[in-house]
Write a protein that holds these residues in place. Structure first.
Motif, PDB file in Angstrom:
ATOM      1  N   MET A  78       4.487   0.797   5.354  1.00 26.81           N
ATOM      2  CA  MET A  78       4.460   1.229   4.051  1.00 26.81           C
ATOM      3  C   MET A  78       5.788   1.405   3.782  1.00 26.81           C
ATOM      4  O   MET A  78       6.347  -0.029   2.719  1.00 26.81           O
ATOM      5  N   GLY A  79       6.562   2.152   3.985  1.00 27.43           N
ATOM      6  CA  GLY A  79       8.129   2.080   3.123  1.00 27.43           C
ATOM      7  C   GLY A  79       8.059   2.474   1.837  1.00 27.43           C
ATOM      8  O   GLY A  79       6.534   3.221   1.402  1.00 27.43           O
ATOM      9  N   GLY A  80       9.127   3.880   1.274  1.00 21.82           N
ATOM     10  CA  GLY A  80       8.593   4.537   0.381  1.00 21.82           C
ATOM     11  C   GLY A  80       9.260   3.945  -0.809  1.00 21.82           C
ATOM     12  O   GLY A  80       9.627   2.539  -0.770  1.00 21.82           O
ATOM     13  N   GLU A 127      -0.379   3.278  -0.944  1.00 25.15           N
ATOM     14  CA  GLU A 127      -0.474   4.583  -0.372  1.00 25.15           C
ATOM     15  C   GLU A 127      -2.092   4.735  -1.054  1.00 25.15           C
ATOM     16  O   GLU A 127      -2.216   5.427  -2.547  1.00 25.15           O
ATOM     17  N   MET A 128      -2.513   5.672  -0.451  1.00 25.44           N
ATOM     18  CA  MET A 128      -4.648   6.432  -0.800  1.00 25.44           C
ATOM     19  C   MET A 128      -4.553   6.894   0.336  1.00 25.44           C
ATOM     20  O   MET A 128      -4.414   6.675   1.480  1.00 25.44           O
ATOM     21  N   PRO A 129      -5.650   8.003   0.097  1.00 25.09           N
ATOM     22  CA  PRO A 129      -5.942   9.274   0.768  1.00 25.09           C
ATOM     23  C   PRO A 129      -7.256   7.962   2.118  1.00 25.09           C
ATOM     24  O   PRO A 129      -7.959   7.528   0.960  1.00 25.09           O
TER      25      PRO A 129
END
Length: 171
Positions: free
Chosen positions: A1-3, A31-33
């Motif tokens: 994913m990367g930041g 990004e997600m839980p």
């Protein structure tokens, strides 16, 4: 994913590295839980623990059902592609048309075990009954040998299908 500051090039190089050592990558775009195979494992464990705790099945029974049922298929294709195949000629559209109602009904009956000391003891006892006298090392060796065999088979099969596709295009 990367930041936020990770370049696209860095993400692509990381994916190429993993591909070069025979691995597959998944591109997470947001990004997600819950977007993690570990979380998916936890969801399956929740239902399995519930069924064992309720006395519906033993640890050995649930492991047999998973390994010789969906687990066999999951080692070859993911859930979504298998659902597409499950729809027959109509594909995923037919699968959803046919199974949406029963599937959502099943979701309502899924368990939510509380891992009290008593439930944990029941789970532990059931697993130890399945394990018998086998050691952690022997179980790990058995698992690793089967995984290596599956990886070898998948690689060989994928190469054969890629070659078939190239031959079909050339012909």
């Amino acid at each position: 994913m990367g930041g936020a500051k990770t370049s696209e090039d860095t993400i692509e190089r990381a994916a190429e590295f993993y591909k070069s050592i025979g691995r597959r990558t998944v591109r997470v775009r947001k990004e997600m839980p819950g977007m993690s195979p570990i979380v998916w494992q936890a969801a399956l464990a929740r239902e399995v623990y519930y069924l064992v705790a309720e006395g519906v099945v033993s640890a050995a029974d649930v492991d047999t059902a998973l390994c010789w049922g969906p687990g066999l298929r999951w080692g070859l294709m993911g859930n979504m592609l298998l659902n597409h195949l499950g729809g027959g000629e109509g594909g995923i559209e037919h699968f959803l048309e046919q199974f949406t109602r029963p599937m959502t009904a099943w979701w309502k009956s899924l368990g939510n075990p509380v891992l009290t000391p008593e439930v944990q003891k029941k789970l532990i006892d059931s697993v130890h009954a399945e394990v018998g006298s086998r050691s952690i090392d022997s179980l790990a060796t058995e698992r690793d040998e089967m995984l290596l065999g599956l990886l070898e088979l998948r690689t060989r099969t994928e190469k054969a299908f890629q070659m078939d596709g190239k031959n079909a295009k050339a012909g």
